[in-house]
Scaffold this motif. Structure first.
Motif, mmCIF file in Angstrom:
data_model
loop_
_atom_site.group_PDB
_atom_site.id
_atom_site.type_symbol
_atom_site.label_atom_id
_atom_site.label_comp_id
_atom_site.label_asym_id
_atom_site.label_seq_id
_atom_site.Cartn_x
_atom_site.Cartn_y
_atom_site.Cartn_z
ATOM 1 N N ASN A 151 0.825 -1.215 0.000
ATOM 2 C CA ASN A 151 0.000 0.000 0.000
ATOM 3 C C ASN A 151 0.857 1.262 0.000
ATOM 4 N N GLY A 152 1.913 1.227 -0.773
ATOM 5 C CA GLY A 152 2.790 2.383 -0.883
ATOM 6 C C GLY A 152 3.869 2.480 0.167
ATOM 7 N N GLN A 153 3.791 1.643 1.196
ATOM 8 C CA GLN A 153 4.789 1.673 2.270
ATOM 9 C C GLN A 153 5.963 0.766 1.921
ATOM 10 N N PRO A 154 7.183 1.286 1.885
ATOM 11 C CA PRO A 154 8.347 0.429 1.621
ATOM 12 C C PRO A 154 8.522 -0.607 2.725
ATOM 13 N N LEU A 155 8.703 -1.857 2.319
ATOM 14 C CA LEU A 155 8.948 -2.928 3.288
ATOM 15 C C LEU A 155 10.434 -3.172 3.483
ATOM 16 N N ARG A 156 11.259 -2.439 2.744
ATOM 17 C CA ARG A 156 12.714 -2.464 2.891
ATOM 18 C C ARG A 156 13.278 -3.867 2.672
ATOM 19 N N SER A 157 12.742 -4.517 1.640
ATOM 20 C CA SER A 157 13.255 -5.797 1.142
ATOM 21 C C SER A 157 13.542 -5.625 -0.345
ATOM 22 N N TYR A 158 14.690 -6.167 -0.793
ATOM 23 C CA TYR A 158 15.157 -5.887 -2.149
ATOM 24 C C TYR A 158 15.684 -7.164 -2.801
ATOM 25 N N ILE A 159 15.484 -7.254 -4.109
ATOM 26 C CA ILE A 159 16.069 -8.342 -4.899
ATOM 27 C C ILE A 159 16.898 -7.729 -6.023
ATOM 28 N N LEU A 160 18.078 -8.297 -6.233
ATOM 29 C CA LEU A 160 18.970 -7.880 -7.310
ATOM 30 C C LEU A 160 19.897 -9.040 -7.641
ATOM 31 N N LYS A 161 20.581 -8.947 -8.761
ATOM 32 C CA LYS A 161 21.552 -9.984 -9.103
ATOM 33 C C LYS A 161 22.722 -9.951 -8.129
ATOM 34 N N ARG A 162 23.219 -11.128 -7.784
ATOM 35 C CA ARG A 162 24.363 -11.199 -6.867
ATOM 36 C C ARG A 162 25.570 -10.476 -7.468
ATOM 37 N N SER A 163 25.751 -10.571 -8.770
ATOM 38 C CA SER A 163 26.874 -9.890 -9.415
ATOM 39 C C SER A 163 26.754 -8.373 -9.283
ATOM 40 N N LEU A 164 25.529 -7.849 -9.342
ATOM 41 C CA LEU A 164 25.325 -6.410 -9.175
ATOM 42 C C LEU A 164 25.615 -6.005 -7.733
ATOM 43 N N LEU A 165 25.227 -6.830 -6.775
ATOM 44 C CA LEU A 165 25.524 -6.533 -5.380
ATOM 45 C C LEU A 165 27.032 -6.465 -5.151
ATOM 46 N N ILE A 166 27.770 -7.402 -5.714
ATOM 47 C CA ILE A 166 29.236 -7.386 -5.584
ATOM 48 C C ILE A 166 29.808 -6.121 -6.217
ATOM 49 N N GLU A 167 29.237 -5.720 -7.344
ATOM 50 C CA GLU A 167 29.672 -4.470 -7.985
ATOM 51 C C GLU A 167 29.433 -3.278 -7.055
ATOM 52 N N PHE A 168 28.259 -3.243 -6.393
ATOM 53 C CA PHE A 168 27.969 -2.168 -5.428
ATOM 54 C C PHE A 168 28.994 -2.152 -4.296
ATOM 55 N N LEU A 169 29.321 -3.332 -3.793
ATOM 56 C CA LEU A 169 30.238 -3.419 -2.655
ATOM 57 C C LEU A 169 31.643 -2.931 -3.022
ATOM 58 N N LYS A 170 32.027 -3.150 -4.248
ATOM 59 C CA LYS A 170 33.366 -2.740 -4.678
ATOM 60 C C LYS A 170 33.460 -1.245 -4.980
ATOM 61 N N ASN A 171 32.330 -0.627 -5.304
ATOM 62 C CA ASN A 171 32.376 0.751 -5.799
ATOM 63 C C ASN A 171 31.605 1.767 -4.952
ATOM 64 N N TYR A 172 31.085 1.356 -3.795
ATOM 65 C CA TYR A 172 30.187 2.265 -3.070
ATOM 66 C C TYR A 172 30.881 3.527 -2.564
ATOM 67 N N ARG A 173 32.148 3.441 -2.207
ATOM 68 C CA ARG A 173 32.855 4.643 -1.736
ATOM 69 C C ARG A 173 33.011 5.654 -2.870
ATOM 70 N N GLN A 174 33.388 5.146 -4.002
ATOM 71 C CA GLN A 174 33.565 6.017 -5.169
ATOM 72 C C GLN A 174 32.238 6.633 -5.595
ATOM 73 N N ASN A 175 31.167 5.850 -5.538
ATOM 74 C CA ASN A 175 29.853 6.316 -5.989
ATOM 75 C C ASN A 175 29.082 7.073 -4.921
ATOM 76 N N GLN A 176 29.581 7.040 -3.671
ATOM 77 C CA GLN A 176 28.904 7.718 -2.555
ATOM 78 C C GLN A 176 27.458 7.234 -2.375
#
Length: 340
Positions: A151-176
């Motif tokens: 009903n419009g309320q975020p449940l704060r659960s997410y699905i993404l590719k594992r490879s994309l998650l690893i990419e986020f973990l490697k680049n999060y400082r650079q991407n802020q």
């Protein structure tokens, strides 16, 4: 199953501080015999997921004692199973789900996982979400990251590719960008974001007010039956205790009462956990009484949340309200002369 599950139990919830002094939000008791993380873990295993990483924050002894190696959820396995992955920082101050700094500490867990997709979720949303159905929706939409909402309320659960998650973990400082939730909220243009609409019962428990309301909701059969589904059971740590004893002169109406308690007084519109003692001529009205509390004779309690091992002296009167219930902290001793 194509999914590996990550339960982020590092998120700080200032609104629950009175209940998280000695535990994380994940191990807050709920509905008499459960902990909040039980609902997340049960949703995961009911969705056919067999590889689960739990990322806890300090203090996590209570949580570790509760989930152990995951046997109660059939996650005590030779292949995959439950992984307890504590983060090194005692007080990270992380306020959003899927914090990359915490997940990065266990990068090897993600690199060694065999599953193509990852679900990242929290431990303070009570629901019956089906991650298998959510994954199908995610794949069909072509989204990079899909978020569950109700009903419009975020449940704060997410699905993404594992490879994309690893990419986020490697680049999060650079991407802020510092968490999966942060990424979704900011909606970086280089990614496509999807939404999965969950239509079942849910309660996001991030404050004393929401905790009390969700607890009282379970006294209504319609809402209780919407959460506790026979085909998707909620599992918890098994404790062998005798049935609760209702002594002569006791009265219990519209209440959830766990095993091992002794009731000699009156309980109305309340939730009573294991091994609670309520003595003669004592009344608990709209109360949540957690494990191993003792309430002596001639007490009058209304809208009170008593954490584990609370002792209330005979003759004590405590009156809160639905908007502002009184919270008694774990192990607290309430003496009659100290109550104003």
């Amino acid at each position: 199953m194509k999914l590996v599950a990550i339960i982020d139990a590092t998120v700080k919830l200032p609104g629950l501080e009175d209940l998280t002094l000695y535990r994380s939000a994940a191990s807050i008791p709920f509905a008499g015999r459960y902990r909040l993380i039980d609902f997340t873990l049960s949703n995961i295993v009911n969705s056919g997921i067999t590889s689960v990483g739990v990322f806890p924050s300090y203090p996590f002894v209570s949580l570790m004692d509760h989930i152990g190696r995951g046997k109660s959820w059939d996650l005590d396995r030779r292949k995959d199973g439950l992984f307890f992955l504590p983060v090194s920082t005692k007080d990270s101050g992380q306020m959003s789900v899927g914090g990359f700094a915490a997940l990065e500490e266990h990068m090897v867990f993600f690199e060694r996982s065999r599953q193509e997709y990852a679900v990242i979720t929290n431990c303070f949303t009570v629901s019956q979400i089906d991650y298998e159905d959510m994954l199908e929706s995610h794949i069909e939409s072509g989204a990079d990251v899909t978020e569950a909402v109700s009903n419009g309320q975020p449940l704060r659960s997410y699905i993404l590719k594992r490879s994309l998650l690893i990419e986020f973990l490697k680049n999060y400082r650079q991407n802020q960008v510092f968490s999966v939730e942060d990424c979704v909220r900011r909606k970086k243009s280089s990614y496509k974001f999807g939404v999965y609409e969950y239509e079942g019962y849910c309660a996001v428990i991030d404050s004393i007010d929401s905790y009390f309301k969700a607890s009282m909701d379970l006294l209504e059969p319609e809402k209780r039956n919407a959460l506790f589904l026979p085909e998707r059971p909620i599992y918890t740590k098994v404790k062998d205790e005798p049935p609760t004893r209702y002594m002569k002169g006791s009265s219990v109406k519209r209440a959830l009462v766990a095993n091992g308690s002794t009731i000699r007084g009156t309980v109305v519109d309340s939730i009573i956990s294991r091994a609670v003692v309520i003595k003669e001529n004592t009344k608990a009205d709209h109360c949540i009484i957690m494990q191993k509390c003792t309430i002596e004779e001639n007490c009058d309690l209304a809208y009170v949340i008593a954490d584990k091992n609370v002792f209330i002296e005979a003759g004590t009167v405590l009156k809160g309200t639905a908007e502002e219930p009184i919270v008694l902290r774990k192990g607290e001793r309430i003496l009659k002369e100290e109550v104003r």
